[in-house]
Design an enzyme around this catalytic site. Structure first.
Site, PDB file in Angstrom:
ATOM      1  NE  ARG A  20      -1.980  -2.360   2.837  1.00  0.00           N
ATOM      2  CZ  ARG A  20      -2.516  -2.518   4.336  1.00  0.00           C
ATOM      3  NH1 ARG A  20      -3.525  -2.535   4.847  1.00  0.00           N
ATOM      4  NH2 ARG A  20      -2.109  -3.660   4.609  1.00  0.00           N
ATOM      5  N   GLY A  82       2.581 -14.961   5.323  1.00  0.00           N
ATOM      6  CA  GLY A  82       2.032 -14.147   7.151  1.00  0.00           C
ATOM      7  C   GLY A  82       2.482 -13.712   8.298  1.00  0.00           C
TER       8      GLY A  82
HETATM    9  C1  UD1 Z   1      -1.304  -6.454  11.374  1.00  0.00           C
HETATM   10  C2  UD1 Z   1      -2.386  -7.246  12.323  1.00  0.00           C
HETATM   11  C3  UD1 Z   1      -3.990  -6.834  12.778  1.00  0.00           C
HETATM   12  C4  UD1 Z   1      -3.640  -5.197  12.730  1.00  0.00           C
HETATM   13  C5  UD1 Z   1      -2.285  -4.704  12.208  1.00  0.00           C
HETATM   14  C6  UD1 Z   1      -1.948  -3.616  13.396  1.00  0.00           C
HETATM   15  C7  UD1 Z   1      -2.081  -9.742  11.331  1.00  0.00           C
HETATM   16  C8  UD1 Z   1      -2.912 -10.948  10.479  1.00  0.00           C
HETATM   17  N1  UD1 Z   1      -2.499  -8.948  11.110  1.00  0.00           N
HETATM   18  O1  UD1 Z   1      -1.989  -6.015  10.058  1.00  0.00           O
HETATM   19  O2  UD1 Z   1      -4.610  -7.709  13.500  1.00  0.00           O
HETATM   20  O3  UD1 Z   1      -4.411  -4.446  13.333  1.00  0.00           O
HETATM   21  O4  UD1 Z   1      -0.799  -5.349  12.289  1.00  0.00           O
HETATM   22  O5  UD1 Z   1      -1.084  -2.121  12.165  1.00  0.00           O
HETATM   23  O6  UD1 Z   1      -1.151  -9.491  11.894  1.00  0.00           O
HETATM   24  N2  UD1 Z   1       4.980  -9.047   8.008  1.00  0.00           N
HETATM   25  C9  UD1 Z   1       6.033  -9.757   7.788  1.00  0.00           C
HETATM   26  N3  UD1 Z   1       5.582 -11.335   6.828  1.00  0.00           N
HETATM   27  C10 UD1 Z   1       4.383 -11.383   6.524  1.00  0.00           C
HETATM   28  C11 UD1 Z   1       3.208 -10.884   6.974  1.00  0.00           C
HETATM   29  C12 UD1 Z   1       3.454  -9.380   7.262  1.00  0.00           C
HETATM   30  O7  UD1 Z   1       7.344 -10.001   8.656  1.00  0.00           O
HETATM   31  O8  UD1 Z   1       4.996 -12.808   6.109  1.00  0.00           O
HETATM   32  C13 UD1 Z   1       5.422  -7.688   8.785  1.00  0.00           C
HETATM   33  C14 UD1 Z   1       5.659  -6.790   7.650  1.00  0.00           C
HETATM   34  O9  UD1 Z   1       5.953  -6.692   7.362  1.00  0.00           O
HETATM   35  C15 UD1 Z   1       4.999  -5.925   8.864  1.00  0.00           C
HETATM   36  C16 UD1 Z   1       3.405  -6.320   9.857  1.00  0.00           C
HETATM   37  O10 UD1 Z   1       4.333  -7.969   9.908  1.00  0.00           O
HETATM   38  O11 UD1 Z   1       5.631  -4.777   9.798  1.00  0.00           O
HETATM   39  C17 UD1 Z   1       2.382  -5.955   9.697  1.00  0.00           C
HETATM   40  O12 UD1 Z   1       2.056  -6.624   8.362  1.00  0.00           O
HETATM   41  P1  UD1 Z   1       0.921  -6.067   7.887  1.00  0.00           P
HETATM   42  O13 UD1 Z   1       0.644  -6.294   5.924  1.00  0.00           O
HETATM   43  O14 UD1 Z   1       1.443  -4.531   8.054  1.00  0.00           O
HETATM   44  O15 UD1 Z   1      -0.015  -5.975   8.603  1.00  0.00           O
HETATM   45  P2  UD1 Z   1      -1.485  -5.431   8.934  1.00  0.00           P
HETATM   46  O16 UD1 Z   1      -2.635  -5.787   7.887  1.00  0.00           O
HETATM   47  O17 UD1 Z   1      -1.067  -4.258   9.301  1.00  0.00           O
HETATM   48 CA    CA Z   2       0.827  -2.935   9.196  1.00  0.00          CA
END
Ligand code: UD1
Ligand code: CA
Length: 478
Positions: A20, A82
């Site tokens: 995004r 995830g």
């Molecule tokens: C996530 C939470 C959500 C919360 C929000 C707060 C989950 C499933 N959801 O959603 O409940 O309200 O954060 O901001 O956890 N990341 C990884 N590896 C992955 C996927 C993500 O390291 O495979 C990291 C991303 O770089 C990021 C963080 O995890 O720093 C969160 O990922 P993001 O995709 O931003 O999750 P949200 O949709 O914001």
């Molecule tokens: Ca996030």
């Protein structure tokens, strides 16, 4: 204290693509108040007493790992499956004696260290499987919602994509910061199933802990605005504004006057002494140090520089330079990298200085350029004077001794040495060294005697290259 610290580790999730953001730069490397998001998170963790967290990297992993450097260990998540999978990867780098692991998101850079301390404290009481942080946001769009049971305890976290209308209407959100019982976490992660979207959600663990009969505690953030996750550039700008205000407030509490915090931008890490005054529309960046009683602005832009006590910088740009005490700069001066300005200097309108040292009390009023030069004390640089430091291939140095007077519009063709107390006439082009106390004039400049003892013999050969002495004072300006 140390027992607690050795038993506690932290994992920062930073492997996601950050789609995004629509950026070619990995999300956590986007800067906020001059420091990357990930640096802010690592700062707060360090402040909470967590020595060497594990950063989970993936998308843009090389760049993120380089930026993190020695501040944290890193673990590479090869495919972004995830947040649950990311934690699994991170746990691989957490030693087996650790009892509590704090997990947070690399894209939540405003979180204060107090929040981390609060959930670690909560983990110590009765050993819950999970302590999680919640926040009440007026607009919960994009966040996982906290679903509570009839007793107001945690029941589950529902991601927005899978939430029904009623759940979406909840405005208590999951911040993404947790303290886990490590033993339970390792075991439970093996049981996480992919969500309908295909991702493995860390947030599924809340309902799992409840089903296991384990305690889940919720710590509500004092200030919801500090907990926002940065998913796009709009949130980035909101966070920037908040961070700037926080930085300004701290300086004001420490005794700095900031006349208009809304138009003043001060990077994290800038130091400002007591009773310094920051006027509106001023930007202080990088490793800048402003001494006490300095007056900066309006409209000053200072980057990676040291500004001395009582010095004024008015509507000017100062980059990677050092300025001593009681100096006046501007308006409209530009100090480029490597300038070193002595005490009580005056640097005026449209003066440009690069890689140049100015001795104490030297004056450079009015438009002029000094580059690769070493200027003594109490020198006067006339308007329009220029060090011609570049011959098309190489830069050359200009040395000007103490109390020299450089007349208006002097071209100093480097390499060049102008001696102590020497004078150049208005409009002279100086191509050869000038001895101490001598005056040179003309194009190219030649020495003249200010007072001639005798007239040249009448009709003697070719015309002598002697120029009329310029009346004293006409080649100075102030
Ligand atoms: C996530 C939470 C959500 C919360 C929000 C707060 C989950 C499933 N959801 O959603 O409940 O309200 O954060 O901001 O956890 N990341 C990884 N590896 C992955 C996927 C993500 O390291 O495979 C990291 C991303 O770089 C990021 C963080 O995890 O720093 C969160 O990922 P993001 O995709 O931003 O999750 P949200 O949709 O914001
Ligand atoms: Ca996030």
């Amino acid at each position: 204290m140390s027992a607690h610290l050795t038993a506690t580790a932290a994992i920062v999730l930073a492997a996601g693509q950050g789609t995004r953001m629509r950026s070619r730069v990995p999300k956590v490397l986007h800067p906020l108040a001059g420091r990357s998001m990930i640096d802010h998170v690592l700062d707060a963790l360090a402040d909470a007493g967590i020595a060497r967290p594990v950063v989970v990297t993936g998308h843009g992993g090389d760049a993120v790992e380089a930026a993190v450097g020695a501040r944290a260990a890193t673990a590479r998540q090869e495919a972004q499956l995830g947040t649950a999978d990311a934690v699994r990867v991170g746990l691989g780098a957490v030693s087996s004696d650790v009892r509590t692991v704090l997990i947070t998101m690399g894209d939540a850079p405003l979180q204060p260290s107090a929040l981390f301390r609060a959930i670690l404290r909560e983990r110590e009481i009765g050993g819950p499987a999970i302590v999680l942080v919640s926040a009440h946001l007026p607009d919960a769009t994009g966040y996982g919602r906290i679903v509570r049971d009839a007793d107001r305890g945690a029941a589950s976290i529902v991601e927005e994509a899978h939430a029904d209308e009623l759940t979406r209407a909840l405005n208590e959100v999951n911040v993404g910061t947790y303290a886990f019982d490590v033993a339970w976490l390792r075991e439970a992660l093996a049981r996480v199933a992919p969500s309908p979207s295909g991702e493995e959600y860390l947030t599924d663990l809340v309902a799992m802990a409840v089903a296991d009969g384990r305690a889940v505690r919720i710590v509500e953030a004092d200030d919801a605005g500090d907990t926002i996750g940065i998913n796009d550039r709009l949130a980035l700008a909101m966070a920037e504004e908040r961070m700037r205000r926080r930085i300004a407030d701290e300086h004001m509490r420490n005794g700095v006057t900031i006349v208009d915090p809304t138009t003043t931008r001060i990077d994290a890490g800038v130091e400002i002494g007591q009773d310094a005054r920051i006027e509106p529309w001023t930007i202080l960046e990088g490793a800048t140090v402003i001494a006490q009683d300095a007056l900066i602005g309006p409209n000053a832009h200072v980057r990676d520089s040291r500004i001395g006590p009582r010095t004024r910088v008015w509507a000017s740009v100062v980059e990677a330079s050092t300025v001593a005490e009681d100096v006046e700069i501007g308006p409209f001066a530009h100090l480029r990298p490597g300038s070193d300005i002595g005490p009580r200097c005056r640097i005026g309108n449209f003066a440009e200085i690069k890689k140049t040292r100015l001795g104490a009390g030297t004056q450079q009023h009015h438009f002029s350029y000094l580059g690769d030069a070493e200027i003594g004390a109490d020198v006067n640089i006339g308007a329009g004077s220029v060090t011609a430091n570049f011959d098309g291939t190489t830069k050359h140095r200009t040395l000007i001794g103490d109390r020299a007077s450089i007349g208006v519009d002097t071209m100093m063709v480097a390499p060049l040495r102008i001696g102590e107390g020497a004078t150049t006439g208005a409009g002279s082009v100086v191509t050869r060294d000038v001895a101490p106390g001598k005056k040179v004039v003309g194009v190219p400049a030649r020495p003249i005697e200010l007072r001639r003892s005798s007239k040249p013999p009448a009709g003697a050969g070719s015309p002598a290259p002697v120029e009329a002495p310029v009346p004293s004072g006409a080649d100075r300006n102030s």
